[in-house]
Design an enzyme around this catalytic site. Sequence first.
Site, PDB file in Angstrom:
ATOM      1  N   SER A   2       0.854  -1.175   0.000  1.00 26.71           N
ATOM      2  CA  SER A   2       0.000   0.000   0.000  1.00 26.71           C
ATOM      3  C   SER A   2       0.891   1.225   0.000  1.00 26.71           C
ATOM      4  CB  SER A   2      -0.892   0.001   1.246  1.00 26.71           C
ATOM      5  OG  SER A   2      -0.088   0.315   2.368  1.00 26.71           O
ATOM      6  N   LYS A   3       0.275   2.395  -0.012  1.00 31.21           N
ATOM      7  CA  LYS A   3       1.036   3.647  -0.057  1.00 31.21           C
ATOM      8  C   LYS A   3       2.072   3.743   1.067  1.00 31.21           C
ATOM      9  CE  LYS A   3      -1.130   6.798  -3.084  1.00 31.21           C
ATOM     10  NZ  LYS A   3      -2.553   6.510  -3.298  1.00 31.21           N
ATOM     11  N   ARG A   4       1.773   3.087   2.196  1.00 28.84           N
ATOM     12  CA  ARG A   4       2.712   3.102   3.325  1.00 28.84           C
ATOM     13  C   ARG A   4       4.084   2.572   2.927  1.00 28.84           C
ATOM     14  NH1 ARG A   4       2.084  -0.723   6.951  1.00 28.84           N
ATOM     15  NH2 ARG A   4       0.549  -1.853   5.729  1.00 28.84           N
TER      16      ARG A   4
END
Length: 484
Positions: free
Chosen positions: A254-256
């Site tokens: 994910s963006k994390r």
Amino acid sequence: MSDKIRVRFAPSPTGHLHLGGARTALFNWLFARRNDGEFILRIEDTDVERSKDIFTKAIVDGLKWLGMDWNEGPEVGGNSGPYFQTERMEIYKQVILQLLESGKIYHCFCTAEELEQMRVRQAEEKAPIKYDGRCSKLPRSEVEKRLSGNEKHVLRLKIPNDENIEWNDLSKGKLSFSSDLLDDLVVVKSDGFPTYNFAVVVDDLKMRISHVIRGEDHISNTPKQILIYRALGEKIPEFAHIPMILGSDKTRMSKRHGATSVIDYKEMGYEPEALMNFLALLGWSSENGKEILTKEELVSAFELERVSTHGAVFNIEKLKWMNSEYIKNYKGEILLKKLLPWLQKVEGFPGDFSEKQLEKMVSLYRERIKTYDEIVGQIEWFFKDPDTYDSKGLEKLGNISDKKEICEALCQEIEKIGDFQDAVIEKSIRDFAVKIGKKVGEIVGLCRLALSGRTATPGLFEIISVLGKERTIKRLRSFMLRNL
Ligand code: GLU
């Protein structure tokens, strides 16, 4: 003709092309190209609220940038279109009529409240929570009456009891489910739009898709889709569910974990072929373990059987390494073209440097950058005479005596060089150091600082030949005036 391999990538245009989508597209594309098949792009835009044209464009651009093409779909057309689901409503309607006539689907008028009550009761009775099929038992006359009264309804597929749903997944092996776990499936929503599971089956059928290759997050949809194929009496395509892309902590990417949009990698200075190569290795490996594979090599090596069954970990360091492997191998001419969008951000570019000088200049950085954007900070001093100099570098020069005289004599020495080539420049500077009794390293350090303002650059003799005689002497003199 009918056993031709036909695969599709079916994104919903609700966001940019992300790495997971691009990897799914790539496996489909590689499989099609490997097997002389066809790759179709279909836009699943039935979520009208969230679907946007700009995202369709972003997906199309992202696929093209990565180097994929499609035999049918937006921009190219084809015989099994339209390729946007919202333009296929007539097709869905016909199939719905067919299913209504054969009694495989039925009108369900249950309201949200009724469904909620059903759920509460089932929970109290500790029974499985699922639609109890009550509307399938409504007499025809009542259905007609409620329809003519425009009562809100959905259409549901009757799910058979105790039926085994099994398929041999080309990536995961044999998978089986019991139909008892499934609700009577909604195929058309109350707004008249088909559900994802229904539309996807109709489209895959009508587009004669032979293999459905998609993320394993869709595994739970596959039994439902198989039941729709069965209700239609149609042949079921092959399925291959490919592992998810995971972040470094092994949770779903994910963006994390870093940038997830393909377009971000373009902006960060990645070579599309390197990103394609990298994505191909996320969940697939070549038989001989080779990691750097050109597009053509990927096409000829790709086998669905070699897709791994477990998640593929995204490792940005590996991507950087792969990118640098591509950059390393480009000739100056190509590298210059590839770097152009970044070089244009450099103040003073291209100045009065010739094409050949620029090619040589960028070649000096071939092994010094991992991504194209790194060139900006490294190369800018070529285009702007330095007016500040690295303080540590200046400090170091403190140890050299007669700096000014040395610098002046060096200017005269450089002035004398006839053929301004690396080897000639090198010989002249080495001879000069010996003649004045200094270490070559000292002269090189002084010269590098004077010409670039920095303590680290590519090889001195190469940079002098790129800068040219006049500019070299000018920079040396200006350094003398300011610092010595
Ligand atoms: N529109 C679906 C998605 O983006 C397609 C799934 C499928 O390939 O069947 O996930």
